[in-house]
Motif scaffolding. Structure first.
Motif, mmCIF file in Angstrom:
data_model
loop_
_atom_site.group_PDB
_atom_site.id
_atom_site.type_symbol
_atom_site.label_atom_id
_atom_site.label_comp_id
_atom_site.label_asym_id
_atom_site.label_seq_id
_atom_site.Cartn_x
_atom_site.Cartn_y
_atom_site.Cartn_z
ATOM 1 N N MET A 1 0.832 -1.204 0.000
ATOM 2 C CA MET A 1 0.000 0.000 0.000
ATOM 3 C C MET A 1 0.876 1.267 0.000
ATOM 4 O O MET A 1 1.897 1.334 -0.668
ATOM 5 C CB MET A 1 -0.960 0.028 1.199
ATOM 6 N N CYS A 2 0.449 2.263 0.817
ATOM 7 C CA CYS A 2 1.094 3.577 0.715
ATOM 8 C C CYS A 2 2.436 3.630 1.435
ATOM 9 O O CYS A 2 3.365 4.276 0.956
ATOM 10 C CB CYS A 2 0.141 4.646 1.220
ATOM 11 N N TRP B 1 -4.029 -2.274 -1.378
ATOM 12 C CA TRP B 1 -4.702 -2.834 -0.189
ATOM 13 C C TRP B 1 -5.483 -4.110 -0.483
ATOM 14 O O TRP B 1 -5.592 -4.983 0.371
ATOM 15 C CB TRP B 1 -5.570 -1.784 0.511
ATOM 16 N N ASN C 1 -3.105 3.579 7.716
ATOM 17 C CA ASN C 1 -4.320 2.826 7.940
ATOM 18 C C ASN C 1 -4.509 1.802 6.831
ATOM 19 O O ASN C 1 -3.581 1.619 6.041
ATOM 20 C CB ASN C 1 -5.544 3.778 7.942
ATOM 21 N N CYS C 2 -5.663 1.157 6.754
ATOM 22 C CA CYS C 2 -6.043 0.214 5.699
ATOM 23 C C CYS C 2 -5.590 -1.219 5.931
ATOM 24 O O CYS C 2 -5.482 -1.993 4.978
ATOM 25 C CB CYS C 2 -5.599 0.699 4.310
ATOM 26 N N CYS D 1 -7.269 5.262 -3.999
ATOM 27 C CA CYS D 1 -7.333 3.863 -3.602
ATOM 28 C C CYS D 1 -7.594 2.946 -4.791
ATOM 29 O O CYS D 1 -7.583 3.354 -5.944
ATOM 30 C CB CYS D 1 -8.468 3.717 -2.603
ATOM 31 N N GLY E 1 -0.829 6.928 -4.381
ATOM 32 C CA GLY E 1 -1.799 6.129 -3.642
ATOM 33 C C GLY E 1 -1.783 4.686 -4.116
ATOM 34 O O GLY E 1 -0.860 4.239 -4.783
ATOM 35 N N CYS F 1 -0.827 8.168 -0.990
ATOM 36 C CA CYS F 1 -1.897 9.164 -1.122
ATOM 37 C C CYS F 1 -1.520 10.471 -0.436
ATOM 38 O O CYS F 1 -1.986 11.532 -0.851
ATOM 39 C CB CYS F 1 -3.236 8.634 -0.649
ATOM 40 N N LEU G 1 -11.896 4.714 -2.156
ATOM 41 C CA LEU G 1 -12.416 3.763 -1.171
ATOM 42 C C LEU G 1 -12.932 4.442 0.092
ATOM 43 O O LEU G 1 -14.087 4.299 0.451
ATOM 44 C CB LEU G 1 -11.318 2.766 -0.779
ATOM 45 N N GLU G 2 -12.037 5.189 0.776
ATOM 46 C CA GLU G 2 -12.391 5.529 2.151
ATOM 47 C C GLU G 2 -12.411 7.034 2.418
ATOM 48 O O GLU G 2 -12.351 7.836 1.499
ATOM 49 C CB GLU G 2 -11.509 4.762 3.140
HETATM 50 FE FE1 XCC Z 1 -5.919 2.840 1.719
HETATM 51 FE FE2 XCC Z 1 -3.110 4.349 0.933
HETATM 52 FE FE3 XCC Z 1 -6.656 4.320 -0.218
HETATM 53 FE FE4 XCC Z 1 -4.772 2.665 -0.526
HETATM 54 S S1 XCC Z 1 -4.822 4.716 -1.331
HETATM 55 S S2 XCC Z 1 -6.811 2.150 -0.073
HETATM 56 S S3 XCC Z 1 -6.449 4.938 1.800
HETATM 57 S S4 XCC Z 1 -3.766 2.508 1.310
HETATM 58 NI NI1 XCC Z 1 -4.312 6.227 0.113
#
Ligand code: XCC
Length: 627
Positions: free
Chosen positions: A298-299, A322, A342-343, A451, A480, A522, A556-557
């Motif tokens: 992820m990020c 994610w 998070n995530c 996301c 992201g 992101c 997504l969120e």
């Molecule tokens: Fe979560 Fe960044 Fe979105 Fe991915 S992009 S699903 S917030 S991990 Ni920020």
């Protein structure tokens, strides 16, 4: 189960490796996200369009032709707008925690209370200058001032203007925001006000609630995105262009594999550094491994990749976004996952329980039922914490089972783009890029951000959208979870220039860059905002006049909701998919997709088909070019 895509084919994911792992989990009776998605169908149409209110004990009230008002009298538009404010509030709250963590670490670094030290003194001095701080001070004193400015800004009253906005936002924008009365005060006060307003029967005016969302979004932009990424660069280094790899094939069964998973790259960076010490490598070898790899997810993974030129070796590549997390653990070769904010999905625990994988919460906000291992990040303790995490991973490695299945696919990636590294590649300024846009070789720039979302299939919207944009000679900058999607599909390589239109292709070849420039996580949307500000300044115009747009094609969120409003506040056309829960409010939908353009210059484009979205974005860019 499969998602039936627009062309009628069955697809759960754009990526062959994810599809392979999905089949693998199914064969082992492991339930994962794609199965749970199907089990939830059909989903509630009221919730989907935003017209369900659960605030008071009379609820839930659901708006329909038969019952056009809630029991209190709230209209569909009130309910929709109030729900949206609450989503944006969550987004800003999480971002402000991220900024606070970084600022406190910077303070500790300047006081010599953490192993982190200031990595980009030049950026420290330039941002300090912009903020009006005394730049004659020595580095650490100045870093303290910068950290304190950020922390004080978070805690200001709602009526005290944010220093970060005053110093870092384009002047033309500040005028617009001031005129609209949406210049935010301190982020925490804005959160309090927005939560108060969106309580039962306090603020029931959909228009005012939408303006509140914009205000939250500007606070998000400067207390969450621009300042966080700037402070992170000062503390961890500004990205420089780097080669890496992505896809599940980066998992190497011969190593102790530690996954950095979330958004806040502090624990990941510390573990990466500690993993390279001879002591830790010897520990891994004594357990029978070849060494230690810190893998990105992820990020946080994108942040580590962006700065991996600074970290010599040890970063093992990006595993995915994610939606990949359960499939990553199901390879059976992941020893430890560090879950920062998070995530980290609750479903991850169920998969980890089927393997030897240790899940560890590494941020005081993050907790997951059944996860007992907690190493809450502490800047003063991070050295010992990093070693402890590595030791836990080595112990887990010793318990690894034989059920290992790692897809073989991995793609080369060029990453590490930032305003500085792009200017560096162009001989010191962004001018050559602007000339390519002025000459029309590049028609414009689209920031493809945010996301990934399974509603239309995993990454099955973002990939065709980006291919269509670059084919239309539009440069893509990405940040992201979408970044992982583009990397895995080979769009972050120099060869991807072959997929671009003739103008963009020529520019990519000349400069030796891919048609999709990876800006990172992101939070790096803040980096994109900085570049947009720099381009607007250089051309002497407002951001809303530039041939630039934003697309969050698989949002997504809640952080993404705040990000989307920020792009609209900046004056940019903002494509959002899947359709957010606004369509039940006729007035709200009309304001967001049309009327708001009169106010901020930006507006929302709702479109789920990637090719149609690309065409509409391209038309918008051409209209800006003409103007
Ligand atoms: Fe979560 Fe960044 Fe979105 Fe991915 S992009 S699903 S917030 S991990 Ni920020």
């Amino acid at each position: 189960m499969a998602v039936i895509t627009r062309d009628g084919t069955e697809l759960v994911s754009q990526h062959a490796s994810t599809r392979e792992m999905y089949e693998h989990t199914k064969a082992q009776n492991i339930t994962t996200i794609f199965d749970r998605y199907e089990a939830q169908q059909p989903q509630c149409a009221f919730g989907k369009t935003g017209v369900c209110c659960q605030l008071c004990s009379h609820g839930p009230c659901r708006i329909s032709p038969r019952a056009p008002r809630g029991i209190c009298g709230a209209t569909a538009d009130t309910i929709v707008a109030r729900n949206i404010v609450r989503l944006a509030t969550h987004g800003l709250a999480a971002y402000s925690h991220h900024l606070e963590t970084i600022a406190k670490t910077m303070l500790a670094a300047a006081e010599g209370k953490t192993p982190f030290t200031i990595q980009d003194e030049g950026k420290l001095r330039s941002v300090a200058r912009a903020l009006g701080l005394d730049t004659d001070k020595p580095t650490n004193e100045l870093a303290k001032d910068l950290a304190r400015t950020a922390l004080e800004d978070l805690r200001k009253g709602a009526d005290e203007p944010m220093t970060l906005v005053e110093a870092l936002a384009p002047e033309t924008r500040r005028e617009v925001w001031s005129r609209l009365g949406i210049l935010p005060g301190g982020a925490h006060s804005e959160l309090r006000d927005a939560l108060t307003k969106s309580m039962t029967s306090i603020n029931t005016d959909p228009v005012d609630l939408l303006m509140t969302s914009l205000r939250l979004a500007i606070a998000t932009g400067y207390a969450g995105l621009v300042s966080t990424i700037t402070l992170q660069d000062v503390l961890l280094g500004t990205p420089s262009i780097v080669k890496s790899e992505a896809d599940l094939g980066v998992v190497d069964s011969e190593y102790v594999n530690i996954v950095a998973h979330g958004h806040v790259p502090l624990v990941g960076t510390a573990v990466l550094h500690a993993s390279q010490t001879e002591e830790m490598q010897a520990l891994a070898r004594s357990a029978g491994a070849k060494g230690i790899k810190v893998l990105g997810s992820m990020c946080t993974g994108q942040e580590l990749m962006q700065r991996s030129a600074h970290s010599a070796t040890g970063f093992g590549g990006q595993t995915g976004n994610w939606i990949n997390q359960e499939y990553l653990v199901a390879t059976g070769a992941v020893d430890l996952v560090m879950m920062d904010l998070n995530c980290s999905t609750p479903g991850l625990k169920e998969v980890a329980d089927r393997f030897h994988t240790k899940l560890v919460c590494v941020d005081r906000m993050v907790r997951m039922a059944g996860v007992e291992d907690i190493v809450d990040y502490d800047p003063a303790e991070i050295d010992q914490q990093a070693r402890k995490l590595i030791k836990m991973a080595v112990e887990a490695f010793l318990r690894r089972g034989r059920r290992i299945h790692i897809p073989s696919r991995r793609k080369d990636v060029v990453a590490g783009f930032s305003a500085e590294s792009i200017a560096g590649a162009l001989g010191g300024s962004l001018r050559p890029l602007l000339e390519a846009i002025e000459d029309g070789l590049i028609r414009g720039i689209v920031a493809v951000v945010g996301c990934t979302n399974n509603r239309n299939g995993h990454d099955t919207t973002v990939v065709p959208l980006v291919k269509e944009l670059i084919a239309r000679d539009i440069l893509v900058v990405n940040a992201g979870c979408v970044s992982s999607a583009l990397q895995i599909e080979g769009l972050a390589t120099l060869d991807a220039a072959d997929l671009a239109g003739p103008g963009l292709r020529a520019v990519c070849r000349m400069l030796g860059v891919p048609p999709c420039l990876n800006f990172g996580s992101c939070v790096d949307i803040g980096r994109i905002a900085t570049v947009v500000t720099a381009i607007a300044d250089e051309m002497g115009i407002d951001p809303s006049e530039l041939p630039i747009a934003v697309s969050a094609p698989e949002y997504l969120e809640q952080k993404a909701v705040a990000d989307g409003f920020f792009a609209v506040a900046l004056g940019l056309l903002t494509h959002i998919g899947p359709t957010p829960p606004v369509t039940g409010g006729e007035l709200v939908s009309r304001i967001l997709t049309q009327d708001i353009e009169q106010l901020t210059g930006g507006r929302v484009l709702l479109e789920e088909d990637p090719l149609t979205a690309a065409r509409l974005i391209a038309e918008h860019i051409e209209s800006k070019r003409k103007a």
